[in-house]
Design an enzyme around this catalytic site. Structure first.
Site, PDB file in Angstrom:
ATOM      1  CE  LYS A   1      61.620  48.893  30.597  1.00 51.29           C
ATOM      2  NZ  LYS A   1      60.479  48.924  31.521  1.00 51.29           N
TER       3      LYS A   1
ATOM      4  CG  HIS B   1      55.364  56.152  35.180  1.00 51.49           C
ATOM      5  ND1 HIS B   1      54.301  55.341  35.528  1.00 51.49           N
ATOM      6  CD2 HIS B   1      56.175  55.385  34.402  1.00 51.49           C
ATOM      7  CE1 HIS B   1      54.468  54.143  34.981  1.00 51.49           C
ATOM      8  NE2 HIS B   1      55.595  54.148  34.290  1.00 51.49           N
TER       9      HIS B   1
END
Length: 488
Positions: free
Chosen positions: A180, A298
């Site tokens: 992140k 994902h």
């Protein structure tokens, strides 16, 4: 709703094949007496017929439109073995506590499908019926694949057992984190985040779904800096480490090129997004099998069709398709995090990924027995809004064969990324030890964490920062069934 066992099929050939429009049930797409064969593919749909549309006729229409039917009689039906090729709706039941909705069971002969092709399965089962006007809504709730069809798929290229052997990590969940912010970092800073997370105790770091090759960071730069970080963290800790390198791109050729570069750099794992499509996923699975790579999937985009319980496709079906298609990891929900997921339903998703034989389990949304025919198991991934303070819940819900990914719960730690990783690793090790000692971690978990935090400053800071934060919203997707002594 009508008599479900009523013989309404027209069997007289002259009438059956006369030009004109017949009801789907009359054309043979409903058979209340049909007993599915061991080699049939079975599907359970939740259907909401329009006002005035009979539930049996709606079920027959689903069977017809997902197999051989069109809106009118066609003379070429007589050139085929129609009785075999027609899908057959064989059971219709009202959905408990949902007036106007029905569970519709449909059987498909195995010869309707190309072997080893999820794309072909989906083109038939969900290709046309979801926009059919007589239905207000339709949802594919579950499927059963016969072993004869399962065996046409090679399945996951690595599987849980071999992955653990390659990593030399046993007896506990694997730990990971998504880098992140997922967009905007330079390659060098991105690699620094990866190093800090792995050095602090995580097994994996991960690209997020939408980091591919953008102006702020070319994919090749990311791969180089990430693998430099992986190698340094492995050397510093003595553990096998990895980072999911997202090779998702606009063409298969480009995805192969990126995956090959990841392999040349020494990566043990690559990643793709669900949005690349079923054919591309199977193609990448084949590449990973040939190159001894772990394939992480994902589930980007799934919520557009899995979240609403009256229309779309249940994620348990997606999980089954992906196990056949051949992925090693799949995001399957956290139950306690920020993303949609009822705990029982999410456990059902995990069971589909990890069982050798999945049994009917109505509270967890499993409507069919499924024999996986020795197909390798998929490692589910719990990711999205989880932190160290929930470790007891996660371990109790999901057991050992899971990757627990703490993105914000690592990188948002007040003492830094490495401290965040250490907090998660210590919380996990303490909880696994307590469980192995026979303690009731579901109830004693908070105290176990507080005790561990006495000698781990990063864990203490994590608990102080996030405490027992959870996202307590009602789930939109729960199992509908009537509790009985056998299923309660």
């Amino acid at each position: 709703m009508g008599n479900m066992n009523e013989a309404i099929q027209i069997t007289d050939a002259k009438k059956r094949y006369s030009a004109g429009v017949l009801k789907y049930a009359q054309m043979g797409y409903w058979d209340g007496d049909y007993v599915p064969k061991d080699t049939d593919i079975l599907a359970l749909f939740r259907i909401t017929p329009q006002e005035g549309v009979d539930a049996i006729e709606a079920a027959a229409a689903v069977a017809g439109e997902s197999s051989t039917a069109t809106w009118t009689v066609v003379w070429t039906d007589r050139l085929t073995a129609c009785d075999m090729y027609r899908a057959k709706a064989y059971k219709v039941e009202p959905v408990p506590n949902n007036p106007g909705q029905y569970f519709c069971y449909v059987a498909y002969d195995l010869s309707l499908f190309e072997e080893g092709s999820i794309t072909n399965v989906t083109a038939s089962i969900i290709g046309n019926v979801f926009s059919f006007k007589p239905l207000k809504a339709a949802r594919l709730e579950d499927m059963k694949f016969p072993v004869a069809y399962v065996k046409t798929f090679p399945g996951p290229p690595t599987g849980i057992v071999v992955e653990r052997e390659r990593l030399d990590k046993f007896g506990r969940p694997l730990l990971g984190a998504t880098t992140k912010p997922k967009l905007g970092l330079s390659g060098r800073n991105y690699g620094r985040v990866v190093y800090e997370g792995l050095r602090g105790g995580l097994d994996f770091m991960k690209d997020d779904e939408n980091i591919n090759s953008q102006p702020f960071m070319h994919w090749r730069d990311r791969f180089l800096f990430v693998m430099d970080a992986v190698n340094k963290a492995s050397a510093a800790t003595g553990e096998v480490k990895g980072s999911y390198l997202n090779v998702t791109a606009g063409t298969m050729e480009e995805m192969y090129r990126r995956a090959q570069f990841a392999k040349e750099l020494g990566s043990v794992i690559v990643m793709v997004d669900l949005v690349i499509g079923y054919t591309a996923i199977q193609s990448m699975s084949n590449w990973c099998r040939q190159n001894d790579m772990i394939l992480h999937l994902h589930r980007a985009g799934h919520g557009t069709y899995t979240r609403q319980k009256n229309h779309g496709v249940s994620f348990r079906v997606i999980a089954k398709w992906m196990r056949l298609a051949g992925v090693d990891h799949i995001h399957a929900g956290t139950a306690v995090g920020k993303l949609e997921g009822d705990p029982m339903t999410v456990q059902g998703y995990y069971n589909v990924c990890r069982d050798t034989h999945t049994k009917v389990d109505l509270p967890r949304g499993i409507y069919f027995d499924q024999d996986w025919g020795a197909l390798r198991k998929v490692m589910p991934v719990a990711s999205g809004g989880i932190h160290a303070g929930q470790m007891h819940q996660l371990l109790d819900l999901f057991g050992d064969d899971v990757v627990l990914q703490f993105g914000g719960g690592t990188i948002g730690h007040p003492q830094g990324i490495q401290a965040g990783a250490t907090a998660n690793r210590v919380a996990l090790e303490a909880m696994v030890l307590a469980r192995n000692e026979g303690r009731d971690i579901a109830n004693e978990g908070p105290q176990i964490l507080r005790d561990a935090a006495k000698w781990c400053t990063p864990l203490a800071a994590a608990l102080d920062t996030w405490g027992e934060i959870s996202f307590n919203y009602a789930s939109t997707d729960t199992s509908d069934y009537v509790p009985t002594p056998s299923v309660a």
